[in-house]
Design an enzyme around this catalytic site. Structure first.
Site, PDB file in Angstrom:
ATOM      1  N   LEU A  74      50.624  31.449  81.090  1.00 22.37           N
ATOM      2  CA  LEU A  74      51.631  31.544  80.036  1.00 22.37           C
ATOM      3  C   LEU A  74      50.851  31.696  78.738  1.00 22.37           C
ATOM      4  O   LEU A  74      49.879  30.965  78.511  1.00 22.37           O
ATOM      5  CB  LEU A  74      52.494  30.279  79.980  1.00 22.37           C
ATOM      6  CG  LEU A  74      53.356  29.977  81.203  1.00 22.37           C
ATOM      7  CD1 LEU A  74      54.100  28.657  80.998  1.00 22.37           C
ATOM      8  CD2 LEU A  74      54.359  31.096  81.462  1.00 22.37           C
ATOM      9  N   ASP A  75      51.263  32.629  77.879  1.00 23.41           N
ATOM     10  CA  ASP A  75      50.509  32.804  76.641  1.00 23.41           C
ATOM     11  C   ASP A  75      50.648  31.564  75.762  1.00 23.41           C
ATOM     12  O   ASP A  75      51.487  30.696  75.998  1.00 23.41           O
ATOM     13  CB  ASP A  75      50.913  34.090  75.910  1.00 23.41           C
ATOM     14  CG  ASP A  75      52.336  34.052  75.385  1.00 23.41           C
ATOM     15  OD1 ASP A  75      52.656  33.137  74.601  1.00 23.41           O
ATOM     16  OD2 ASP A  75      53.125  34.949  75.721  1.00 23.41           O
ATOM     17  N   MET A  76      49.821  31.484  74.745  1.00 24.74           N
ATOM     18  CA  MET A  76      49.709  30.270  73.936  1.00 24.74           C
ATOM     19  C   MET A  76      51.050  29.844  73.331  1.00 24.74           C
ATOM     20  O   MET A  76      51.333  28.646  73.198  1.00 24.74           O
ATOM     21  CB  MET A  76      48.674  30.494  72.835  1.00 24.74           C
ATOM     22  CG  MET A  76      48.319  29.255  72.054  1.00 24.74           C
ATOM     23  SD  MET A  76      46.901  29.553  70.974  1.00 24.74           S
ATOM     24  CE  MET A  76      46.691  27.949  70.223  1.00 24.74           C
ATOM     25  N   THR A  98      54.056  30.496  74.577  1.00 30.25           N
ATOM     26  CA  THR A  98      55.108  30.363  75.582  1.00 30.25           C
ATOM     27  C   THR A  98      54.986  29.000  76.233  1.00 30.25           C
ATOM     28  O   THR A  98      53.889  28.539  76.545  1.00 30.25           O
ATOM     29  CB  THR A  98      54.989  31.467  76.647  1.00 30.25           C
ATOM     30  OG1 THR A  98      55.168  32.742  76.026  1.00 30.25           O
ATOM     31  CG2 THR A  98      56.060  31.300  77.719  1.00 30.25           C
TER      32      THR A  98
END
Length: 243
Positions: free
Chosen positions: A104-106, A108
């Site tokens: 998960l990106d930072m 999200t």
């Protein structure tokens, strides 16, 4: 018992099998002090010493499985060269060397699985099994029927057409619309890019479900160990048999 080198690395929880293959080709794997770059060679991990990046692997490590409700502000890696906080900082008591299944990106938040079971990781990430991931996105304005249809049928990104998605509007009010979207692909920042194609910036994004698991009972920043029946379900989903 002999097994392919990439499988031994995967089962030791170092990485998925595909990532293990890349490590071998990059010359990062040694067997009894000799770099091995050939895929498919077999060894008995009891009879030889296998090192990845200079560190000996432990093939008999007990497998552990955790579900984390990731907050924003953490990167989904085991270390970060820029000194940012990683998801492992949220599980300080776990002694095993675990890895996130996917990322998960930072910015999200939401459901992230972590394990040292490389075989399961490999299966859950394999495109063949179309493992479902559900997100709730917050956007500033409502979606038109045409935009919903486009998302459902697939939109064209820089790396190709996306697979059909399940989309439904959960709530709509002035300046704030919540949309649930379920996909089975794992491209980088895919959900954000899909909404961008239809003209919407994602203001907040949360993964609420993955491979049949949900965040029920797990608060933001907290985690829990998976139950045996949940692990079995993941193995079934990933087309694997639990050893």
């Amino acid at each position: 018992m002999e097994a392919r080198l990439q499988k031994i690395i995967s089962q030791a929880g170092i990485a998925s099998r595909r990532a293990a293959e890349a490590m071998i080709l990059e010359g990062r794997v040694q067997v009894d002090g000799v770099i091995v770059r050939e895929l498919g060679v077999k060894y008995d991990p009891v009879q030889v010493e296998i090192k990845v990046d200079g560190k000996a692997i432990r093939s008999a490590e007990n497998h552990v499985y955790y579900l984390l409700n990731k907050p924003k502000g953490y990167v989904s890696t085991t270390s970060d060269e820029r000194g940012r906080r990683t998801v492992l900082d949220l599980l300080p008591e776990v002694k095993e060397r675990i890895y996130p299944i996917g990322r998960l990106d930072m910015n999200t938040e939401g459901l992230l699985l972590l394990t040292n079971d490389g075989e399961l990781m490999n299966g859950l990430l394999h495109p063949r099994y179309e493992v479902q991931k559900t997100y709730v996105a917050r956007i500033a304005k409502g979606l038109s029927e045409e935009e919903i249809t486009a998302l459902r049928e697939g939109v064209k990104l820089e790396d190709g057409l996306t697979a059909p998605a399940r989309v439904r509007v959960l709530a709509e009010e002035p300046g704030r619309t919540r949309v649930e979207i379920t996909i089975h692909e794992g491209r980088n920042r895919q959900v954000r890019r899909m909404f961008q194609v239809v003209g919407h910036e994602v203001l907040a994004l949360k993964r609420t479900a993955f491979a049949g698991l949900t965040l029920e009972g797990v608060k933001r920043g907290e985690h829990r160990a998976l139950a045996d029946d949940e692990i079995k379900m993941l193995y079934d989903t990933a087309g694997r048999q639990r050893g």
